[in-house]
Scaffold this motif. Structure first.
Motif, PDB file in Angstrom:
ATOM      1  N   ASP A   1       0.827  -1.205   0.000  1.00  0.00           N
ATOM      2  CA  ASP A   1       0.000   0.000   0.000  1.00  0.00           C
ATOM      3  C   ASP A   1       0.865   1.261   0.000  1.00  0.00           C
ATOM      4  O   ASP A   1       1.803   1.385   0.802  1.00  0.00           O
TER       5      ASP A   1
ATOM      6  N   GLY B   1       0.162   4.269   1.005  1.00  0.00           N
ATOM      7  CA  GLY B   1       0.082   4.973   2.277  1.00  0.00           C
ATOM      8  C   GLY B   1       0.974   4.357   3.336  1.00  0.00           C
ATOM      9  O   GLY B   1       1.630   5.067   4.110  1.00  0.00           O
TER      10      GLY B   1
ATOM     11  N   ASP C   1       4.593   5.168   2.608  1.00  0.00           N
ATOM     12  CA  ASP C   1       4.878   6.536   3.016  1.00  0.00           C
ATOM     13  C   ASP C   1       5.068   6.609   4.529  1.00  0.00           C
ATOM     14  O   ASP C   1       6.015   7.240   5.027  1.00  0.00           O
ATOM     15  N   TYR C   2       4.164   5.948   5.272  1.00  0.00           N
ATOM     16  CA  TYR C   2       4.261   5.942   6.734  1.00  0.00           C
ATOM     17  C   TYR C   2       5.576   5.318   7.190  1.00  0.00           C
ATOM     18  O   TYR C   2       6.292   5.884   8.030  1.00  0.00           O
TER      19      TYR C   2
END
Length: 330
Positions: A101, A103, A106-107
């Motif tokens: 994913d 996101g 990025d996290y």
């Protein structure tokens, strides 16, 4: 003549299978937490945080690596569980996390800049442009390539990227967009993509009808075999269907990938690591497959011939295929 050592990346669905893989010669073992962050989210499988901590320590003691697959896609409004599992993997000193994913990538890249990131096959990054994006945006160090590429296509990708590539060498085949299968979701209400459960056993039924054995998934008849014949596990992508005058396996035959004979070609194509599928398999299966493939990669590294075909008895339907490496599927 010696050659580079290919990294053997092996599956573990339980702590016992994890130790068996290490003891059988795995360079690296991948596993997941026992929740929906993991694309093999089945009852009785996977790891608590304490079990994972012990397993990672065991791998490091033996000079091996441990990867944690957090490779499903978070549900809207419930991303905290996925974030927590990334934090757990970093805290437990995993050698890398396998993410799909954007996101989560990025996290992880921002919250844990020293944590090595691998791009899951679930991301379906099948060309150099996509792979370069993940490497530049998130610092991804390795990509697991989708099982839709030929050896020649893998070589072309490797010429145009600067990160490592990992490819599947043995185990189950998934042709429905690498686990993001709308067919399984439709039949069972469980998404491989989000819940981590493809064709879950809770939705499988076998019943005798007119002398035949019929297997169903979510109420849909997937296979019908005569009494005494082997009945494959009912997954929709490997189901037997009637379409007009044609009756057969429309998407993929019920067989397993075994590309051992292609190890030299894959190495020459620039592949870094060979991945075995099978986190839902038994400890004895894991031990046998890992030991066989460790010998194969060692033989290749030492310049000896690679002997293939020794694991046919452990494959689906006792048949094997080179899959899309040779593009023989329909």
């Amino acid at each position: 003549m010696s050659r580079p050592q290919l990294e053997l990346v092996c599956p573990a669905g339980t702590p016992a299978a994890f130790r068996a893989a290490i003891d059988a010669g795995a360079h690296t073992v991948y596993c997941g937490f026992n929740d929906e962050t993991n694309a093999r989210n089945f009852p009785g499988l996977n790891f608590s945080a304490d079990e994972l901590a012990t397993s990672i320590a065991y791998a490091h003691k033996k000079g091996a690596h441990a990867l944690v697959a957090i490779n499903t896609f978070p549900r809207a409004g419930a991303v905290e569980l996925w974030h927590r599992r990334v934090d757990d993997a970093a805290r437990l000193r995993a050698d890398a996390v396998i993410l799909a994913d954007i996101g989560l990538l990025d996290y992880a890249s921002k919250k844990h800049p020293d944590l090595r990131l691998h791009l899951s096959v679930q991301a379906a990054a099948a060309n150099a442009d996509a792979i370069r994006f993940y490497a530049k945006a998130f610092g991804v160090k390795r990509v697991v390539l989708p099982r839709v590429l030929t050896v020649q296509e893998i070589a072309a990708v490797n010429r145009d990227i600067e990160i490592e590539t990992e490819v599947f060498i043995f185990g189950g085949l998934c042709v429905m967009a690498e686990g993001r299968c709308s067919l399984s979701s439709y039949a069972t209400g469980k998404s491989p993509n989000m819940n981590g459960a493809c064709s879950p056993a809770s939705h499988v039924e076998y019943r005798e009808e007119d002398g035949d054995l019929v297997s169903r998934l979510g109420g849909f008849a997937i296979h019908r075999v005569h009494a005494g014949e082997a009945a494959p596990y009912p997954t929709l992508c490997k189901g037997c269907f009637e379409a007009g005058d044609y009756k057969g396996h429309v998407f993929e035959d019920p067989s397993s990938l075994d590309a051992a004979e292609l190890i030299p070609q894959l190495a020459e194509a620039g592949v870094t690591a060979l991945k075995i599928e099978g986190r839902q398999r038994s400890r004895s299966y894991t031990e046998s497959v890992v030991r066989n493939f460790r010998k194969a990669v060692d033989d290749y590294a030492a310049g000896r011939p690679v002997v293939a075909g020794a694991l046919r008895g452990l494959t689906e339907g006792q048949t094997t295929t080179a899959g899309s490496y040779r593009k023989t599927w329909r």
